[in-house]
Structures are given as structure tokens and as C-alpha cells.
Design a protein around this motif. Sequence first.
Motif, mmCIF file in Angstrom:
data_model
loop_
_atom_site.group_PDB
_atom_site.id
_atom_site.type_symbol
_atom_site.label_atom_id
_atom_site.label_comp_id
_atom_site.label_asym_id
_atom_site.label_seq_id
_atom_site.Cartn_x
_atom_site.Cartn_y
_atom_site.Cartn_z
ATOM 1 N N ARG A 296 45.531 19.135 -42.572
ATOM 2 C CA ARG A 296 44.869 17.834 -42.606
ATOM 3 C C ARG A 296 43.547 17.921 -43.375
ATOM 4 O O ARG A 296 43.168 17.010 -44.110
ATOM 5 C CB ARG A 296 44.614 17.336 -41.184
ATOM 6 N N ASN A 299 44.454 18.109 -47.102
ATOM 7 C CA ASN A 299 44.958 16.817 -47.562
ATOM 8 C C ASN A 299 43.829 15.804 -47.736
ATOM 9 O O ASN A 299 43.906 14.913 -48.590
ATOM 10 C CB ASN A 299 45.995 16.280 -46.582
ATOM 11 N N VAL A 314 50.876 20.926 -46.401
ATOM 12 C CA VAL A 314 49.968 20.198 -47.287
ATOM 13 C C VAL A 314 50.760 19.300 -48.235
ATOM 14 O O VAL A 314 51.945 19.519 -48.502
ATOM 15 C CB VAL A 314 49.068 21.159 -48.097
ATOM 16 N N ASP A 315 50.087 18.276 -48.756
ATOM 17 C CA ASP A 315 50.721 17.339 -49.682
ATOM 18 C C ASP A 315 51.206 18.063 -50.938
ATOM 19 O O ASP A 315 50.559 19.008 -51.399
ATOM 20 C CB ASP A 315 49.730 16.247 -50.083
ATOM 21 N N PRO A 316 52.334 17.617 -51.519
ATOM 22 C CA PRO A 316 52.855 18.261 -52.737
ATOM 23 C C PRO A 316 51.846 18.328 -53.876
ATOM 24 O O PRO A 316 51.844 19.281 -54.654
ATOM 25 C CB PRO A 316 54.053 17.386 -53.107
ATOM 26 N N ALA A 317 50.950 17.321 -54.005
ATOM 27 C CA ALA A 317 49.969 17.312 -55.084
ATOM 28 C C ALA A 317 49.016 18.495 -55.012
ATOM 29 O O ALA A 317 48.416 18.878 -56.020
ATOM 30 C CB ALA A 317 49.168 16.007 -55.053
#
Length: 357
Positions: A296, A299, A314-317
Motif C-alpha cells: 500500500r 502504491n 504492488v500495482d503493475p505500473a
Amino acid sequence: MRHPILVGVAGLGLLAASTLADAEEGKLRLFNWTDYMAPSIIEGFEAETGIEVVQNYYNSNAELLSKLTAGGDAQYDLVVPSDYFVPRLIDAGLIQPLTPEGETLTGRDNILEEFRTPSYDPEGRYTVPYQWGVTGVVYNTETFPDPEPSWSLLYDPEVNDAYPFALLKGDAQFTFGTLCAFQGAGFDCVGEAPWVKAAGGLIETRRRDNFVGFVDATAAIEQVASGVIHAGVAYNGDVAAKRAADPEIYGHLGFFVPEEGSQRWVDVMAVPAHAPNPQAARAFIEYLLRPEVAARLSNHNFYTTPNEAALPLVDPALREPPVMPAADTRQHLFFTPSVSGDQLQLLQQLWSEARSR
């Protein structure tokens, strides 16, 4: 002879001191970089523990060091310095071991192996990694459609002779490192000869008509976006986060890691030497070591987590450039060497001279 009134006053004083101590135990004073903590994490920690988190902010390691030296080591419970500043804080007696000898923090085994025994804290006694990233050049893509990924965009007047630019505020060693890289001595330069040459380069840069000054990394992004400057120094995650949040305002911002070399940094968590509530600090560190909380945090910040267990969350970006540097980019990244004693004194002297001439 006892005086009842004085005894009563003294009793009130003891009661007030006790009440203050109880209040202090219910708080965590976090001294952190600006906009570097997810509000939901604070809310979750407060709800779970009943400990109130009070946040204050700084914009450079130099500012943090100055505050701690001036008594802040007894005002804050948790600070977030960068890796190469840790030895300075240890040598100055400004931070304390995280746990008593033989004890460890719950969740510490979630940390990636490469961050467990770093050169700045070989036994891992004083710090736990928080986030890591890279430092590079943020620029206006409309002004510079296809620039060479080089420090020359800032330091070579033949590459940029007219458009306003800025350098990073408050970080002597980093700035000298960028000049050393540009001059061929490598970003991780240390010693009198390369630093003296770097100081000379800084003096020349300051005399250029289109040099506007030193600004912090967040301000550099805003100033490039608004057209106040056209190039500056920033952190990869900050640029990525701004572009993702508002493409209309920040979509024309570019970012690169100079091919001559730049900084790979790790920000860490540490407890000041005379922290009012070190127990709360340790509880908060353990909370941040939970994989779902660490994810979190990344992110929110758009920076890479050193928590191995958090990586799948974690977010793909965050797994692609510029947040996760590509393999060829990593070859140009270096940790800033830690310096102390006579070397640190020389660095500070040269920095002061270069800033004043």
C-alpha cells in the motif's frame, strides 16, 4: 515543617508530569519527507493500536540532520533518512539501535536479501528500508523532444544555453556526484581532486544566465510542469505519480537517468537517540513490514518496495520504467558513498565555497 499548600502544588506538578507522560506514550511523532506516507496507513495503524500519529515534514537530508542536531533527536520518534546519511547519524549519536541486542523486529525477514546487511548499516541494527528509487533529470519534452540522457542537459551550455534550469536543493554530495559523473570521474566519486573539480563546475554553472537556483525535487517537477524551468533534478517515483494522476498537467514531463551515472537510493526508518516513544516507533515499523501495508505504501508513493513479500501485491505500473529501472539503466546506478571525518569536513567546506562564489 511541611507546608500543605506547597505539598499540594508539588503534587499537582507530579500529576501533570504523569499525565504528560501518559499522553506522550499515546503518540508517535513521525518526521518524514513531504507527501511520503499513505493516509490510509496512518488511519489503519491508529485504529489498530490507539496510537496517534503526528507528522512533520522535511525536504532534504541536510534539513533532517540540522533538525536532529538542534534537539530534534528528542522531539521525534521515527525519521526517514537516506542510506548514505545513516553513518553520519550513527557517528553523531543521533539515532539508536532499533531493538535490544539479540532481539529482532517482527516481519524483518520479509526484506529482500540485498537490503538486509547494507554497507551503511552492516549489521542492520539501526535501520529498516522504507522505499528505494533513483534520481535523474526531469525535463519538458516540448522544449527537449529527444535529449541525450546526460547530465549535459544541466551542465553543458552548448546543450542548453537559454532555457531555465535548476539543481537539487540541500544535498552537497549528490550534486558533486552529478558533476563528477559529467566530468568523467564517476557518480560515486570521493576525495579532494574530484570534489575540487566538481566545485569548480558548480561555480561555473551558477554563473550561467539560465541557472535559476536550487530547488527540492518536488518543486522541480511543479516548475517544469508550469514552465518556470525546463529541466531539473527529480526522483523517478514522483514523476511517474504526477503523470499518472494528471496527464493533462504533467503529460509533457520526461525523465531519464543520465548515462554517465546517477543515484540509486534507499530511504530507511530509524529511531532518534532520545525519542519520546521508541516503543511506538518500533510498533509502526513492524506495521509497515507487513506485506499488504508495504504494498500500500509503494502504491501510494509510486516507489519500489524493498519488501520481497509485498512485490506480488504492488500495482503493475510499479514493475516497469521509470519506477522499476530497466536492466540497462541499472548499470548506470550507484549508491552514494558514505563519508565522515575529514572527508565530510572537506565536502562541506567545498560546498559552502561553491555556493558562495
